[in-house]
Motif scaffolding. Structure first.
Motif, short mmCIF file in Angstrom:
data_model
loop_
_atom_site.label_atom_id
_atom_site.label_comp_id
_atom_site.label_asym_id
_atom_site.label_seq_id
_atom_site.Cartn_x
_atom_site.Cartn_y
_atom_site.Cartn_z
N ASP A 1 0.72 -1.20 -0.08
CA ASP A 1 0.10 0.11 0.12
C ASP A 1 1.01 1.18 -0.09
O ASP A 1 0.47 2.27 0.29
CB ASP A 1 -1.05 0.13 1.38
CG ASP A 1 -2.14 -1.06 1.07
OD1 ASP A 1 -2.47 -1.40 -0.14
OD2 ASP A 1 -2.66 -1.58 2.16
N SER B 1 1.08 -1.32 5.45
CA SER B 1 1.30 -1.24 3.76
C SER B 1 1.81 -2.82 3.58
O SER B 1 1.28 -3.36 2.68
CB SER B 1 2.48 -0.39 3.76
OG SER B 1 2.62 -0.33 2.07
N THR C 1 -5.71 -3.00 1.49
CA THR C 1 -6.60 -2.55 0.28
C THR C 1 -6.59 -3.61 -0.87
O THR C 1 -7.39 -3.82 -1.75
CB THR C 1 -6.14 -1.16 -0.49
OG1 THR C 1 -4.79 -1.48 -0.90
CG2 THR C 1 -6.10 -0.03 0.27
N THR C 2 -5.45 -4.48 -0.71
CA THR C 2 -5.31 -5.63 -1.68
C THR C 2 -5.89 -7.05 -1.17
O THR C 2 -6.66 -7.67 -1.83
CB THR C 2 -4.05 -5.82 -2.15
OG1 THR C 2 -3.63 -4.53 -2.96
CG2 THR C 2 -3.81 -6.96 -3.35
N GLY D 1 -1.05 -5.07 3.17
CA GLY D 1 -1.92 -4.93 1.75
C GLY D 1 -3.39 -4.63 2.07
O GLY D 1 -4.01 -5.61 1.55
N TYR E 1 2.64 5.16 -3.28
CA TYR E 1 1.28 4.41 -3.31
C TYR E 1 1.47 3.06 -4.12
O TYR E 1 0.37 2.72 -4.42
CB TYR E 1 0.10 5.23 -3.67
CG TYR E 1 -0.24 6.26 -2.62
CD1 TYR E 1 -0.64 6.05 -1.23
CD2 TYR E 1 0.06 7.66 -2.68
CE1 TYR E 1 -0.75 7.02 -0.40
CE2 TYR E 1 -0.18 8.66 -1.93
CZ TYR E 1 -0.49 8.16 -0.60
OH TYR E 1 -0.94 9.23 0.33
#
Length: 404
Positions: free
Chosen positions: A256, A358, A363-364, A361, A298
């Motif tokens: 991220d 991050s 968002t993933t 992840g 990002y």
């Protein structure tokens, strides 16, 4: 007076010995620096490319690294890999920013005779280890495209030698792997269909690639039109290497984005807004960092995002790059700070370069219900390990050995 006292060195001799050792410290230090410099000289080009690789490629500089498989410190064309063992599990290692393939094999300060993950896994797990080197100053998506092309060439050249395919990436290398999966899942035939707005850039990048191939005249020409994102067509077949892919290992990967690059971007913007000569100068100097580094802000994995007019905004566009169906993802991260530190601080700094949020992840990989069919995600945290330590940690090796 005891019998042992006559054998003890006098105070004068002890003092002179200490003075002598102190006098030799600069000599020993210089010797260490020389030995260290020789041992690390292979990093010169990777570091140069990580910092300025996009600029080197733009002016056709011979020092610009071109992605290739590596063996014995040399680039190796796919046809020259000469893979013969049938249906052997193959692990491809992808280094991070300013790294090279040797980070998977050996290190200057490692114990004599010790080997790192690649050679050890090849021997102990009876698998094939291959290594990639790439120009980490280029956009993540440019390297992702090229990795997908190389893997396609690999499985097409050795259809009977490649069994299960496993990809292992450290830091930026993990992002390159994810970008390669994104482009590999699109129609290969559509890679020659750039949009009209991108044709000039496409031609420019094609010329760069052609110039970098002058020294490799016998090598098969690559499809340089694959620099821009293709438009997927209905029913298109994905790249053939995806059919072999079973697992992806992401070691310290900023899925991220990187807090360090986010702060660099913000600092450059603030300095420019102050609009004084010294601050404008500093802002321009900061902005000379490579496209590969800027993409880490990002984790921009798709061409359209860095080409977008709002790419430099504080919250730039970011195209979702979901996990690949049927693939097991292993997220390995370090926890640099002690457990006694505040949890928010440990989460933010992570392994010192990549925050834990991050690396996970969110968002993933965060929404299990939204993951494609067959995707499994495993996460492992290694206490008091910094970013580089993930390349040498015994527990990381045991994890790889268990799950590869």
């Amino acid at each position: 007076m005891s019998e042992s006292e006559p054998n003890q060195p006098s105070r004068f001799r002890r003092v002179m010995g200490a003075v002598g050792r102190a006098a030799l410290l600069p000599v020993r230090g210089a010797g260490y620096l020389v030995r260290s410099g020789k041992a690390h000289q292979h990093f010169f080009l990777p570091v140069l490319n990580g910092a300025l690789g996009d600029q080197l490629a733009a002016r056709y500089d011979r020092r610009a690294i071109r992605m290739n498989f590596r063996r014995g410190g040399q680039d190796v064309a796919v046809a020259d890999l000469r893979l013969s063992e049938p249906q052997q599990k193959t692990v491809v290692f992808v280094h991070g920013l300013m790294g090279d393939e040797l980070i998977w094999q050996t290190g200057f300060q490692d114990a004599p005779g010790s080997r790192r993950y690649g050679p050890r896994l090849a021997e102990e797990a009876k698998l094939r280890a291959l290594y990639i080197r790439f120009n980490s100053g280029l956009h993540l998506s440019e390297n992702g495209r090229e990795l997908s092309r190389l893997l396609t060439e690999l499985v097409e050249t050795y259809p009977h030698a490649i069994g299960e395919l496993v990809l292992v990436g450290h830091s930026m290398g993990g992002l390159i792997i994810r970008s390669a999966g994104y482009y590999g899942a699109l129609s290969p035939g559509a890679e020659n269909q750039p949009t009209s707005a991108d044709e000039a850039l496409n031609d420019d990048l094609r010329k760069k690639n052609e110039a970098l191939q002058v020294a490799q005249e016998n090598e098969e020409a690559t499809d340089n039109a694959s620099i821009l994102r293709p438009q997927a067509s209905a029913g298109a077949e994905p790249a053939p290497w995806l059919a072999h892919l079973r697992s992806v290992f992401l070691l310290g990967t900023p899925n991220d984005g990187s807090w360090l690059e986010q702060n660099s971007h913000l600092t450059a913007r603030l300095l420019n807004r102050i609009n004084l000569f010294p601050t404008r100068f500093l802002s321009k100097a900061l902005n000379k960092r490579s496209n590969g580094i800027k993409d880490l802000r990002y984790s921009i994995l798709v061409d359209e995002d860095w080409q977008d007019a709002h790419a430099d905004d504080l919250t730039p566009p970011r195209t979702p790059v979901p996990p690949l169906p049927g693939v097991q993802y292993h997220i390995l991260m370090g926890a640099w700070l002690r457990a006694t530190r505040p949890s928010a601080l440990r989460e933010y700094f992570g392994d010192g370069l990549v925050g834990q949020g991050s690396a996970r992840g969110h968002t993933t990989f965060g929404d299990e219900a939204a993951l494609p069919a067959g995707v499994k995600v495993r996460t492992a945290v290694f206490s008091q390990q910094h970013h580089g330590g993930l390349l040498t940690h015994p527990e990381v090796f045991q994890y790889l050995k268990l799950w590869v």
